[in-house]
Structure formats: structure tokens, C-alpha cells
Write an enzyme that holds these catalytic residues in place. Sequence first.
Site, PDB file in Angstrom:
ATOM      1  N   TYR A 107       0.797  -1.235   0.000  1.00 50.93           N
ATOM      2  CA  TYR A 107       0.000   0.000   0.000  1.00 50.93           C
ATOM      3  C   TYR A 107       0.827   1.281   0.000  1.00 50.93           C
ATOM      4  CZ  TYR A 107      -2.523  -3.831   2.321  1.00 50.93           C
ATOM      5  OH  TYR A 107      -3.001  -5.067   2.677  1.00 50.93           O
ATOM      6  N   HIS A 108       1.897   1.320  -0.792  1.00 51.53           N
ATOM      7  CA  HIS A 108       2.727   2.522  -0.858  1.00 51.53           C
ATOM      8  C   HIS A 108       2.962   2.967  -2.306  1.00 51.53           C
ATOM      9  CE1 HIS A 108       4.584   0.843   3.122  1.00 51.53           C
ATOM     10  NE2 HIS A 108       3.453   1.489   3.348  1.00 51.53           N
ATOM     11  N   PRO A 109       1.915   3.166  -3.108  1.00 43.15           N
ATOM     12  CA  PRO A 109       2.138   3.582  -4.500  1.00 43.15           C
ATOM     13  C   PRO A 109       2.629   5.023  -4.579  1.00 43.15           C
ATOM     14  CG  PRO A 109      -0.201   3.648  -3.976  1.00 43.15           C
ATOM     15  CD  PRO A 109       0.482   3.030  -2.790  1.00 43.15           C
TER      16      PRO A 109
END
Length: 544
Positions: free
Chosen positions: A469-471
Site C-alpha cells: 500500500y505505498h504507491p
Amino acid sequence: MKTFDFVIIGAGSAGCVLADKLSASGEHNVCLLEAGKADKNWLIHLPIGIIALLQNRSLNWQFNSHQEKTLNNREIFTPRGKTLGGSSSINAMLYVRGQQNDYDHWHSLGNTGWSFNDVLPYFKALEHQERGLDDFHGINGALNVADSVSKPAINENFIQSAIAAGYPENHDFNGASQEGIGYYQVTQKNGLRHSAAKAFLTPNLHRKNLTVITQTQVEKVVINDGIATGVRYKHRGKVQQIIANHEVILSAGAINSPQILMLSGVGPKAELAKHNIELVQALEGVGKNLQDHVDVLNVAQHNVNQVMALRPKSIWWGVKETLKFITKRTGLLTTVIAEAGGFIKSDPTLDEPDLQLHFVPATMDDHGRNLKLLFTYGISLHVCLLRPKSRGTVTLNSNKIAQHPRIHMNMLDHQDDIDTMVKGVKIARKILSTSPLSLTHIKHIFPGEDCTTDEDIHQFLKEKCNTIYHPVGTCKMGQDELSVVDEQLKVRGIKQLRVVDASIMPTLISGNTNAPTMMIAAKAADMILAEHALAQDKVKVKVH
């Protein structure tokens, strides 16, 4: 049409900081637009609510990638926050800044003013560090940073096993060195989530010069003669438009920001033509350069019951932990699921860590959506690649904002990423097989006992790797042909338009991205205010 000085699109980690800083003086009228609802749901504020938030359709965009060829044609679940506070209202609350070299690398790419020494003052200014003031931490900021008050005994066993396996202990991942194993600090206050909304927006809603409009779907940025003049959006079924006297600021995140730019006519020429969108400014880099931390879970069955499981002894333990929350605001209900972890090297000869670990006192699979595993007593260990070389894209599925963009993560496309993750899985197995964790170990659930060769592990990675969850990176800051914004975060070729969120990161930082995104917004706010103060001074000089 209503008129504001600044219109901010997206009330996430960046948008909340911007709204605070730009409205603080009272000199500028600020409008903040958010697609989601207000952050009133109790799941947001009770930390353990993160488990349900991942599956909440009203507070989470719940994106899915296109089928990924590098990952056995699986669609990769990509949750993003859709409420005031954005992803800071649904994330795991870990406060991590990354490594000094992450920002020095940005600077080396021609992004003047973005070295570690340039950004550290912003991290410190935003933070209220409960441990106190030092060279790396501040105490006067609005964002509360605390030690976790949920520390199941199995977490300490993990830390001791990792140390016994040869990895150093570290009490502050945001201090002089990131390397080591220990407890993460969290964005919590009195045992509750302290999101960007709680820190920077909610306390300031009384300001007369700050307008917040929720449940608002932005359709496009209005651009006339190369100047961003306003925003068109749908609210309560009606299409409306507002005017921005000074600037439109796009803070919708690494997935939505490139989508909105393209729907506004700014992006790759061929992509816009494919969807019959009139070209306003050709920028080939919009939607390219997508990076995320590829991650995989190592899961094992253990003879231990003080873990999260749907079993009688664990449930009774959970009841007692609930009483701790009621009486002391501590215990399991304050959990961020992954309080313990660390940053390690896949090869001891490396200069800095290239892997991140998150330890979970539960058996997990598929982002926690596979509930069958919760009927087993056990533990899980995330292995995350910090600086992937693979690059993906965000493009369009149609010219309608209501349709999700097309996400292609392209994780494990680069052989170096595969090689490092194979090493990471081996390290995780080593830690899980080291005392004291080994004393309660029963069996490895996945990868299984027969997964031994590098090729076996690669196949396991293709079956199980996911995002954590770190785009970032889809509107990157830089000087090359794929850069979308300059070092002032101004969109190239368009006046009065900036992008301020994680999408501007040219390369992914080494850790969780929430704190760096807030730093980006604080630094951008200073640049914006300084520029408009200078413009006003010039006007005053002309008048006199």
C-alpha cells in the site's frame, strides 16, 4: 460560481496539511474537495478497525490492478483511503520517514531543495514526538507520534529471534540510523488513531477562510489558455464548477492524481487520443513510473494462544485485552497489527537496508481477507522490498471519472527485485526458525516445508506477492522527459497547477509513505505561500 484563492483536490495526508498551512494566516480563502465522506466512522478511530477498513467500500477506493503477468495473472488489491484523512485514516499508522539517501538521491536527480537536510526540518516541524525533542524529532507539531501501547508477548519473541539471527536492535527507525529490529512508532494519541485529518484539518474547521466539501467527485481541472482556472466536480448529483484565483492543487494520490490530470487533457498524447480526450498539454510521464513496495507474507503455525485467532483461548485473551482499552487505553484494541519489525540488509556487504519486516501476531493471507487462516494459532512475517527497480503504470479505462483507472503494478518485472525477494524469504524463514520463536513453532504454512530452492521461492513469490500500500511516482518530480512536475511541484506547461502528494516522488522512499507525504505537503505549502507573498509585494510596489 464560487471563487477561492486555492482549490485543493483530495483531503488525504497531503491535502489536510495543505489546507491547514494555506489557511492558517487567514489571508487566503481555501477550498478542500474530498470524494469520500467525513471521518466519523468509529472504525477509523479505533486502531484495530484497520482490519475492517481494508474491506469497507465507502471509506476505501478498493482499487484492483489489471491482471499481472509477472504474478501469475493475479489482480493485485490496492486499497486507498476515501474519507477525510485519506489513506492516513485507514492505514496501519506506522510513522516511518525513510533513509537519508532516499532524499539525497532526489536532490542528485536535479530536484534542488529536496535533500535530507532540506526536508528534515519539515518532518520535525510536523511532529509532536512523545519521547521528546532531539536532533531528529520535534515536539511542537500537530501530528502526534507515540510508542505503541499494544505489545503482545510474541512480538518480543520475534525481536529476540531476529537479534539472535544476527540483526541489530534499533529503538528509533527515524533516528541516526534506520537499520535494525524493534518496535515501530505510530501516529496515535491516547490509544486512538491520529490521522492527518485529526492532526491538521478537524481542529481548524472553524476557520472562516477554509471550506471543506465532502462526497465530491472531481471530473477535471478547468484549464484555459494553459492556465488552471478552476475545478469541475459533481456534488449531490449536480455538476458544479469553482474558480481558483491563485492555484489548483492536485493532492488525490498516486492513483487518482494522474487519472484526473489525464481527464483534464494533460498526459500522454496517445493515451488521451485513445479515449477521445482533447489534448491540453502533452506530458508523457503522467501515469508512468508507478512504484510500490512488493511484499510477501511468511506464515507459520505456532503453539501459542496470545495471538489474534478465532479460537477459544485467543478470544478469551482478546476479552481481557479489551478491558485494558476500556480502563487504560492500551492493549489489543490499539493494535496497528504490525507493531514490531525493522529494516535489514539482504546482503551484509550493502551500505544500507534494502528489506523491511513487519511482524504480525496472527496467521494472515490475502490482505487479511482469507478468514480461514484465523482459525489457526500462528504468526506471519512480511518481507518488503524497499527500493524496487520494476515500474508500472496508471492509465485510463475510459474518459469517465466514475470508472476506476487501469493500474498495472508490474511488480517483480526486474530480475534484481526477484533475487532480493528470494533472499528476503530465506531470511524470514531463518528468523522464524530461531529461538525463542522456534520453541513454539509447529510448521510453516506458506511457503511450505518443501519450498527450498531459489526457483521454488520464485514460484511462491509469483503466487503470493502483493502490494503493501505505498504507491508513488506517477506524476514524478524531475528534469527528464518523463517528469510531470518541477522541483516547485508545478505541472510542466500549465500555469497555476501543482501536484502535491506521493505521486511526485521520483523514486520510492525506504519505508512507509504516510509521513513523507505530509512532509511533501508542508514543504509545498511554504513554497506556495512564499511565491504568492512575493507576488503581492510586487503589486504593492507598483501601486506605490
